[in-house]
Design a protein around this motif. Structure first.
Motif, mmCIF file in Angstrom:
data_model
loop_
_atom_site.group_PDB
_atom_site.id
_atom_site.type_symbol
_atom_site.label_atom_id
_atom_site.label_comp_id
_atom_site.label_asym_id
_atom_site.label_seq_id
_atom_site.Cartn_x
_atom_site.Cartn_y
_atom_site.Cartn_z
ATOM 1 N N TRP A 125 0.654 -1.133 0.156
ATOM 2 C CA TRP A 125 0.224 0.117 0.372
ATOM 3 C C TRP A 125 1.427 1.362 -0.049
ATOM 4 O O TRP A 125 0.806 2.124 -0.968
ATOM 5 N N ALA A 126 1.556 1.322 0.941
ATOM 6 C CA ALA A 126 2.766 2.812 1.310
ATOM 7 C C ALA A 126 3.902 2.442 -0.588
ATOM 8 O O ALA A 126 3.548 3.943 -0.678
ATOM 9 N N ALA A 127 3.880 1.277 -1.033
ATOM 10 C CA ALA A 127 4.726 1.600 -2.532
ATOM 11 C C ALA A 127 3.844 2.569 -3.500
ATOM 12 O O ALA A 127 4.039 3.647 -3.835
ATOM 13 N N SER A 128 2.612 1.244 -3.372
ATOM 14 C CA SER A 128 1.289 2.120 -4.152
ATOM 15 C C SER A 128 0.670 3.179 -4.398
ATOM 16 O O SER A 128 0.025 4.199 -5.471
ATOM 17 N N HIS A 129 0.768 3.912 -3.277
ATOM 18 C CA HIS A 129 0.115 5.621 -2.844
ATOM 19 C C HIS A 129 0.922 6.211 -2.225
ATOM 20 O O HIS A 129 0.751 7.229 -2.100
ATOM 21 N N TYR A 130 2.520 5.845 -3.015
ATOM 22 C CA TYR A 130 3.935 6.605 -3.123
ATOM 23 C C TYR A 130 3.095 7.790 -3.275
ATOM 24 O O TYR A 130 3.303 9.616 -2.665
ATOM 25 N N ASP A 131 3.073 8.315 -4.601
ATOM 26 C CA ASP A 131 2.882 9.811 -5.755
ATOM 27 C C ASP A 131 1.870 10.479 -4.726
ATOM 28 O O ASP A 131 1.530 11.389 -4.702
ATOM 29 N N GLU A 132 0.840 9.795 -4.719
ATOM 30 C CA GLU A 132 -0.793 10.375 -3.812
ATOM 31 C C GLU A 132 -0.570 11.009 -2.376
ATOM 32 O O GLU A 132 -0.832 11.811 -1.944
ATOM 33 N N VAL A 133 0.111 10.240 -2.180
ATOM 34 C CA VAL A 133 0.751 10.939 -0.447
ATOM 35 C C VAL A 133 1.961 11.884 -0.374
ATOM 36 O O VAL A 133 1.438 13.007 0.326
ATOM 37 N N ALA A 134 2.144 11.981 -1.450
ATOM 38 C CA ALA A 134 3.700 13.073 -1.333
ATOM 39 C C ALA A 134 3.143 14.100 -1.851
ATOM 40 O O ALA A 134 3.612 15.331 -1.563
ATOM 41 N N HIS A 148 -0.243 15.064 -1.196
ATOM 42 C CA HIS A 148 -1.731 15.806 0.101
ATOM 43 C C HIS A 148 0.119 16.362 1.098
ATOM 44 O O HIS A 148 -0.262 16.948 1.115
ATOM 45 N N ARG A 149 1.477 16.083 1.321
ATOM 46 C CA ARG A 149 2.456 15.956 2.029
ATOM 47 C C ARG A 149 2.394 17.812 1.192
ATOM 48 O O ARG A 149 2.732 18.189 2.071
ATOM 49 N N GLN A 178 2.424 23.219 1.795
ATOM 50 C CA GLN A 178 2.098 24.792 0.833
ATOM 51 C C GLN A 178 1.530 25.463 1.466
ATOM 52 O O GLN A 178 1.386 27.111 2.008
ATOM 53 N N ASN A 179 -0.202 24.849 2.180
ATOM 54 C CA ASN A 179 -0.711 25.921 2.331
ATOM 55 C C ASN A 179 -1.404 25.694 3.797
ATOM 56 O O ASN A 179 -2.111 25.996 4.622
ATOM 57 N N GLY A 180 -0.482 25.042 4.754
ATOM 58 C CA GLY A 180 -0.615 24.597 6.123
ATOM 59 C C GLY A 180 -1.818 23.814 6.618
ATOM 60 O O GLY A 180 -2.444 23.460 5.978
ATOM 61 N N VAL A 181 -2.224 23.653 8.041
ATOM 62 C CA VAL A 181 -3.164 22.786 8.760
ATOM 63 C C VAL A 181 -4.588 24.632 8.204
ATOM 64 O O VAL A 181 -4.313 24.989 8.684
#
Length: 143
Positions: free
Chosen positions: A107-116, A118-119, A124-127
């Motif tokens: 899961w971590a490997a396949s969703h790496y781009d998506e999570v990155a 979001h981070r 950039q936008n803060g909390v």
């Protein structure tokens, strides 16, 4: 006042569920996931394990291996040779954990781009949290 809704897996656990949380801490640890999945097929020597898991320090590998051995998830076999040889391999209990840790790592490997992404957006936008309409001290009265 409405009754509180309580959900989640903790409801099925005994009152003293601290031990279950400790086990979850162990099996959910990133180094445990990587060590267990690396030992999936064959026993490995310490140096081969360390070379197979980028970023793990000697200390963290040692701590993780000792904890997994203590919990019965892997076995350590020392061979009386010169130079000494030590191998680590999963026990049947450790093998029973493979599907779960392999799924987590996958899961971590396949969703790496998506999570990155979001981070990056978050950094950039803060909390920012959406507020429910009409709640909080700044809410305007209903018209």
């Amino acid at each position: 006042m409405s009754a509180r809704t309580i959900k989640g897996p903790c409801q099925a656990w005994p009152q003293e569920s601290g031990f279950i949380r400790e086990v979850l801490d162990r099996i959910g640890d990133k180094w445990t996931v990587l060590v267990v999945s690396t030992l999936a097929d064959d026993p490995l020597r310490y140096s081969d394990l360390q070379a197979s898991i980028p970023g793990i320090s000697q200390r963290m590998l040692t701590v993780t291996l000792k904890a997994l051995e203590r919990d019965g998830l892997l076995s350590r076999t020392a061979y009386a040779e010169i130079p000494p040889r030590v191998e680590y391999e999963l026990t049947p209990l450790g093998h029973s954990l493979l599907d779960a840790v392999t799924a987590l790592a996958g899961w971590a490997a396949s969703h790496y781009d998506e999570v990155a992404a979001h981070r990056r957006h978050h950094d950039q936008n803060g909390v920012g949290r959406k507020k429910a309409r009409g709640t909080g001290p700044d809410a305007s009265p209903a018209s």
